[in-house]
Design a protein around this motif. Structure first.
Motif, PDB file in Angstrom:
ATOM      1  N   VAL A   1       0.933  -1.279   0.072  1.00 10.72           N
ATOM      2  CA  VAL A   1       0.109  -0.105   0.005  1.00 10.72           C
ATOM      3  C   VAL A   1       0.733   1.278   0.018  1.00 10.72           C
ATOM      4  CG1 VAL A   1      -1.706   1.342   1.193  1.00 10.72           C
ATOM      5  CG2 VAL A   1      -2.048  -1.176   1.104  1.00 10.72           C
ATOM      6  N   ARG A   2       1.784   1.358   0.768  1.00 13.82           N
ATOM      7  CA  ARG A   2       2.723   2.492   1.053  1.00 13.82           C
ATOM      8  C   ARG A   2       3.541   2.824  -0.243  1.00 13.82           C
ATOM      9  NH1 ARG A   2       3.161   0.011   6.154  1.00 13.82           N
ATOM     10  NH2 ARG A   2       5.457  -0.727   5.857  1.00 13.82           N
ATOM     11  N   TRP A   3       3.852   1.562  -0.964  1.00 12.99           N
ATOM     12  CA  TRP A   3       4.731   1.678  -1.971  1.00 12.99           C
ATOM     13  C   TRP A   3       3.866   1.968  -3.377  1.00 12.99           C
ATOM     14  CZ3 TRP A   3       4.289  -1.816  -6.269  1.00 12.99           C
ATOM     15  CH2 TRP A   3       5.328  -1.761  -7.129  1.00 12.99           C
ATOM     16  N   TYR A   4       2.806   1.476  -3.317  1.00 14.52           N
ATOM     17  CA  TYR A   4       2.030   2.026  -4.560  1.00 14.52           C
ATOM     18  C   TYR A   4       1.487   3.194  -4.389  1.00 14.52           C
ATOM     19  CZ  TYR A   4      -1.559   1.174  -8.218  1.00 14.52           C
ATOM     20  OH  TYR A   4      -2.445   1.045  -9.186  1.00 14.52           O
ATOM     21  N   ALA A   5       1.274   3.753  -3.169  1.00 19.86           N
ATOM     22  CA  ALA A   5       0.832   5.067  -3.080  1.00 19.86           C
ATOM     23  C   ALA A   5       2.000   6.338  -3.454  1.00 19.86           C
ATOM     24  CB  ALA A   5       0.293   5.411  -1.498  1.00 19.86           C
ATOM     25  N   ALA A   6       3.355   5.802  -2.991  1.00 16.88           N
ATOM     26  CA  ALA A   6       4.447   6.485  -3.143  1.00 16.88           C
ATOM     27  C   ALA A   6       4.727   6.918  -4.881  1.00 16.88           C
ATOM     28  CB  ALA A   6       5.624   6.025  -2.579  1.00 16.88           C
ATOM     29  N   ILE A   7       4.323   5.724  -5.623  1.00 15.58           N
ATOM     30  CA  ILE A   7       4.518   5.592  -7.133  1.00 15.58           C
ATOM     31  C   ILE A   7       3.348   6.618  -7.821  1.00 15.58           C
ATOM     32  CG2 ILE A   7       4.309   4.122  -9.071  1.00 15.58           C
ATOM     33  CD1 ILE A   7       5.509   1.915  -7.451  1.00 15.58           C
ATOM     34  N   LEU A   8       2.158   6.561  -7.107  1.00 17.25           N
ATOM     35  CA  LEU A   8       1.297   7.222  -7.711  1.00 17.25           C
ATOM     36  C   LEU A   8       1.211   8.632  -7.707  1.00 17.25           C
ATOM     37  CD1 LEU A   8      -2.239   5.053  -7.027  1.00 17.25           C
ATOM     38  CD2 LEU A   8      -0.833   5.189  -9.094  1.00 17.25           C
ATOM     39  N   GLU A   9       1.716   8.960  -6.264  1.00 18.28           N
ATOM     40  CA  GLU A   9       2.155  10.565  -6.130  1.00 18.28           C
ATOM     41  C   GLU A   9       3.057  11.070  -7.087  1.00 18.28           C
ATOM     42  OE1 GLU A   9       1.089  10.220  -1.234  1.00 18.28           O
ATOM     43  OE2 GLU A   9       3.133   9.976  -1.988  1.00 18.28           O
ATOM     44  N   GLN A  10       4.230  10.218  -7.281  1.00 18.53           N
ATOM     45  CA  GLN A  10       5.488  10.853  -8.147  1.00 18.53           C
ATOM     46  C   GLN A  10       4.774  10.709  -9.653  1.00 18.53           C
ATOM     47  OE1 GLN A  10       8.056  11.860  -7.229  1.00 18.53           O
ATOM     48  NE2 GLN A  10       9.057  12.115  -9.229  1.00 18.53           N
ATOM     49  N   ASN A  11       3.695   9.781  -9.755  1.00 21.30           N
ATOM     50  CA  ASN A  11       3.492   9.814 -11.220  1.00 21.30           C
ATOM     51  C   ASN A  11       2.753  11.188 -11.444  1.00 21.30           C
ATOM     52  OD1 ASN A  11       1.265   9.623 -13.432  1.00 21.30           O
ATOM     53  ND2 ASN A  11       1.629   7.365 -13.142  1.00 21.30           N
ATOM     54  N   LEU A  12       1.740  11.724 -10.438  1.00 19.96           N
ATOM     55  CA  LEU A  12       1.469  12.933 -10.958  1.00 19.96           C
ATOM     56  C   LEU A  12       2.567  14.110 -10.765  1.00 19.96           C
ATOM     57  CD1 LEU A  12      -2.023  12.919  -8.626  1.00 19.96           C
ATOM     58  CD2 LEU A  12      -1.686  12.913 -11.017  1.00 19.96           C
ATOM     59  N   VAL A  13       3.688  13.897  -9.900  1.00 24.61           N
ATOM     60  CA  VAL A  13       4.655  15.120  -9.916  1.00 24.61           C
ATOM     61  C   VAL A  13       5.367  14.979 -11.499  1.00 24.61           C
ATOM     62  CG1 VAL A  13       6.911  15.419  -9.081  1.00 24.61           C
ATOM     63  CG2 VAL A  13       5.134  14.860  -7.515  1.00 24.61           C
ATOM     64  N   VAL A  14       5.399  13.572 -12.043  1.00 21.97           N
ATOM     65  CA  VAL A  14       6.032  13.630 -13.218  1.00 21.97           C
ATOM     66  C   VAL A  14       5.243  14.514 -14.179  1.00 21.97           C
ATOM     67  CG1 VAL A  14       6.352  12.091 -15.227  1.00 21.97           C
ATOM     68  CG2 VAL A  14       7.231  11.444 -13.050  1.00 21.97           C
TER      69      VAL A  14
END
Length: 322
Positions: free
Chosen positions: A143-156
């Motif tokens: 959960v924590r790993w997936y959330a961090a990736i989605l957050e970075q997706n929007l940053v990108v």
């Protein structure tokens, strides 16, 4: 399956049904309809991902109006932040991922508002932990790993100026190359920093890879693999462009470029473990390796030139003094 887990599944199912009944009887029929769609997509119990028609129902909420889109994202975030069940949290994140990838602009825009006001960790799952049993504690890491990736997706997406998924069409790829060739060095370096950070988040994976046998986790990894393939392409085009401009880079730009390439290489092992050599893209890794070697060589040459210039200046001063 243990007694506690069975009990949770039964209680969760009853809770979902109770929430649906309560929502249907709500005095606000518009919002209740939206909440029902979210509840059905993120049910308790099953370790399968939400079905395609459930995801399609969520995405269609962005068709009618901005108000409906806002209600959709609000209901989804409420569901995500009110649950302590790792499977429900993963389903919420998977739904968010599909909104980012397939949703209409109005839905993505509402999601971006959370990122704008909430900051880098706007999903607020850094401390998420499901303590039901050892497996749910391991699932909490996903959960924590997936959330961090989605957050970075929007940053990108913010750094690049558009969503990754909008670049799939051939005509867009052609325009993208023209845009890259006319971009400033600093802009390309900032793009690479954001893209490499995404790759690092992917490579910083949980050690419980065996949980990919669960269809929900498997589908999440597959979806992230598609994102990573797009990120690889974006990194490759920018690295190739900066390699061609290497002589024009300043010392600080060299350092930033070299640090980004080194950071990217450092996450290669984790990424390979996750995708089991899928999405290898050996050409990209060869390009990164060659570019790093050229950078180091050019920096060395410039360093030697600087030393020679300093010696000449000292000799000039000495001759003047004498």
């Amino acid at each position: 399956m243990g007694y506690r887990k069975n009990l949770r599944i039964v209680c969760g199912s009853l809770k979902d049904k109770g929430s649906l009944i309560k929502t249907v009887l709500s005095s606000k029929p518009h919002k209740s309809a939206v909440r029902c769609v979210i509840l059905r997509a993120t049910t308790h119990g099953s370790s399968s991902p939400p079905s395609n028609h459930r995801i399609a129902a969520v995405i269609s909420l962005g068709l009618e109006s901005k108000t409906e889109a806002c209600s959709c994202i609000q209901a989804l975030m409420d569901r995500l932040h009110s649950t302590s069940d790792a499977l429900v949290a993963l389903k919420c994140l998977y739904t968010i991922h599909n909104i980012i990838g397939k949703g209409f602009f109005i839905l993505k825009d509402q999601l971006s508002m959370y990122e704008y006001f909430g900051g880098r960790n706007f999903l607020k799952l850094l401390l998420f932990r499901d303590d039901l049993d050892p497996e749910t504690r391991e699932m909490s890491k996903w959960v924590r790993w997936y959330a961090a990736i989605l957050e970075q997706n929007l940053v990108v997406s913010k750094v690049l100026g558009c969503h990754l998924y909008s670049k799939r069409a051939k005509n867009v790829i052609g325009k993208e190359k023209d845009n890259i060739s006319s971009s400033l060095n600093s802009d390309l370096l900032n793009d690479i920093d954001a893209l490499v950070e995404f790759a690092c988040q992917v490579g910083d994976l949980p050690d419980s890879l065996h949980l990919q046998r669960k269809s929900l986790v498997y589908e999440i990894v597959r979806s992230i693999g598609e994102d990573y393939r797009l990120v690889q392409r974006e990194i490759g085009t920018r690295v190739a462009e900066l390699e061609a401009r290497m002589i024009s880079l300043s010392s600080s730009e060299w350092t930033q470029f070299l640090n980004s390439l080194t950071k990217f290489e450092d996450c290669k092992e984790g990424i390979s473990l996750l995708f089991r050599n899928r999405n290898r893209n050996d050409e990209l890794w060869d390009l990164v390796k060659e570019t790093k070697a050229k950078l180091v060589a050019v920096m060395k040459d410039r360093g030697n030139d600087g030393k020679r210039t300093l010696v000449v200046r000292l000799l000039q001063r000495t001759s003047r003094a004498s």
